[in-house]
Design a protein around this motif. Structure first.
Motif, PDB file in Angstrom:
ATOM      1  N   ARG A 197       0.840  -1.211   0.000  1.00 23.34           N
ATOM      2  CA  ARG A 197       0.000   0.000   0.000  1.00 23.34           C
ATOM      3  C   ARG A 197       0.874   1.260   0.000  1.00 23.34           C
ATOM      4  N   TRP A 198       2.037   1.140  -0.615  1.00 25.97           N
ATOM      5  CA  TRP A 198       3.038   2.207  -0.619  1.00 25.97           C
ATOM      6  C   TRP A 198       2.487   3.532  -1.140  1.00 25.97           C
ATOM      7  N   GLU A 199       1.617   3.484  -2.122  1.00 30.72           N
ATOM      8  CA  GLU A 199       1.102   4.720  -2.719  1.00 30.72           C
ATOM      9  C   GLU A 199       0.347   5.571  -1.701  1.00 30.72           C
ATOM     10  N   GLU A 200      -0.166   4.940  -0.644  1.00 35.06           N
ATOM     11  CA  GLU A 200      -0.893   5.689   0.383  1.00 35.06           C
ATOM     12  C   GLU A 200       0.046   6.496   1.286  1.00 35.06           C
ATOM     13  N   MET A 201       1.359   6.339   1.104  1.00 36.09           N
ATOM     14  CA  MET A 201       2.335   7.135   1.847  1.00 36.09           C
ATOM     15  C   MET A 201       2.651   8.450   1.135  1.00 36.09           C
ATOM     16  N   ILE A 202       2.149   8.637  -0.063  1.00 38.10           N
ATOM     17  CA  ILE A 202       2.439   9.822  -0.855  1.00 38.10           C
ATOM     18  C   ILE A 202       1.331  10.853  -0.674  1.00 38.10           C
ATOM     19  N   GLY A 203       1.718  12.035  -0.223  1.00 35.56           N
ATOM     20  CA  GLY A 203       0.735  13.097  -0.008  1.00 35.56           C
ATOM     21  C   GLY A 203       0.649  14.081  -1.164  1.00 35.56           C
ATOM     22  N   GLY A 204       1.455  13.899  -2.197  1.00 35.19           N
ATOM     23  CA  GLY A 204       1.466  14.815  -3.339  1.00 35.19           C
ATOM     24  C   GLY A 204       2.788  15.547  -3.417  1.00 35.19           C
ATOM     25  N   VAL A 205       2.790  16.688  -4.069  1.00 31.10           N
ATOM     26  CA  VAL A 205       4.005  17.496  -4.174  1.00 31.10           C
ATOM     27  C   VAL A 205       3.923  18.659  -3.190  1.00 31.10           C
ATOM     28  N   PHE A 206       5.096  19.176  -2.829  1.00 27.84           N
ATOM     29  CA  PHE A 206       5.164  20.403  -2.051  1.00 27.84           C
ATOM     30  C   PHE A 206       5.149  21.565  -3.031  1.00 27.84           C
ATOM     31  N   ALA A 207       4.071  22.354  -3.022  1.00 22.20           N
ATOM     32  CA  ALA A 207       3.924  23.437  -3.999  1.00 22.20           C
ATOM     33  C   ALA A 207       5.086  24.420  -3.926  1.00 22.20           C
ATOM     34  N   GLU A 208       5.578  24.701  -2.705  1.00 19.97           N
ATOM     35  CA  GLU A 208       6.660  25.668  -2.558  1.00 19.97           C
ATOM     36  C   GLU A 208       7.974  25.120  -3.130  1.00 19.97           C
ATOM     37  N   GLY A 209       8.143  23.793  -3.075  1.00 19.96           N
ATOM     38  CA  GLY A 209       9.319  23.180  -3.686  1.00 19.96           C
ATOM     39  C   GLY A 209       9.263  23.270  -5.202  1.00 19.96           C
ATOM     40  N   VAL A 210       8.091  23.013  -5.757  1.00 13.21           N
ATOM     41  CA  VAL A 210       7.914  23.128  -7.210  1.00 13.21           C
ATOM     42  C   VAL A 210       8.121  24.577  -7.648  1.00 13.21           C
TER      43      VAL A 210
END
Length: 209
Positions: free
Chosen positions: A79-92
């Motif tokens: 269930r690894w994908e559930e550890m991803i919260g998305g991107v950090f907008a400020e990093g992008v």
């Protein structure tokens, strides 16, 4: 000699990866969850998969050590994908500024070769880097000095004649930025996009707001 090139780590800098996002669902008790992630599915274990060990092999080895934890262990990559919260907008946004200023951008990430394709597919920001060294592909992981040598050689193909002190590496793990400094690079320990931007400006990078 001012730095010319910026190398980004991904997890914790551009991509919000946190095992707690999954294990809060599986282990509601905070103390028990912390025990599990520090004693069973440890970061040292994760780095072995990041360094090229297969997920299947790593999982079965851990289940053999902790058979009573088998279900929770198998969930880590199942269930690894559930550890991803998305991107950090400020990093992008920081990538946007550097790219607009014409700064060559590269990636150096500890990431399993088996899970990295998910990130590549779901996060278009990754396709803006000239080259990315993925630990699971080269079977080396930070802070091993050899992965910095490999990355430096890859950068040199794109930017001939680049010197180590012209490379800046951004990572949220100080052990990794210390290893970059030992390789002759500038290591920037990332605590926030604002602080990292200030450090880049102090190193001589000029980019717009």
């Amino acid at each position: 000699m001012k730095p010319k090139v910026v190398v980004f780590d991904f997890g914790g800098v551009l991509i919000d990866w946190n095992p707690d996002y999954l294990y809060r669902k599986l282990i509601p008790d905070a103390d028990e969850r912390r025990r599990f992630l520090t004693e069973v599915c440890t970061m040292d274990w994760v780095v072995r998969q990041d360094a090229g060990q297969s997920i299947a092999s790593g999982t079965e080895e851990l289940v053999a050590r902790f058979p009573h934890e088998a279900e929770r262990i198998r969930a880590f990559y199942g269930r690894w994908e559930e550890m991803i919260g998305g991107v950090f907008a400020e990093g992008v946004a920081l990538v946007d500024k550097l790219e607009a200023a014409g700064v060559p951008l590269f990636g150096l990430t500890n990431w399993s070769n088996e899970t990295f394709p998910y990130a590549w597919e779901h996060f278009p920001v990754l396709r803006r880097f000239r080259d990315i060294v993925v630990s699971g592909r080269v079977k080396l992981a930070k802070p091993d000095p050899r992965i910095y040598a490999e990355t430096g050689a890859r950068i040199e193909r794109h930017v001939p004649g680049i010197a180590p002190n012209e490379i800046v590496f951004i990572d949220d793990n100080p052990k990794n930025t210390d290893a970059a400094a030992a390789a002759g690079w500038h290591g920037v320990h990332h605590t926030s996009a604002e602080a990292t931007e200030a450090k880049l400006r102090a190193l001589g990078f000029a980019f717009g707001d």
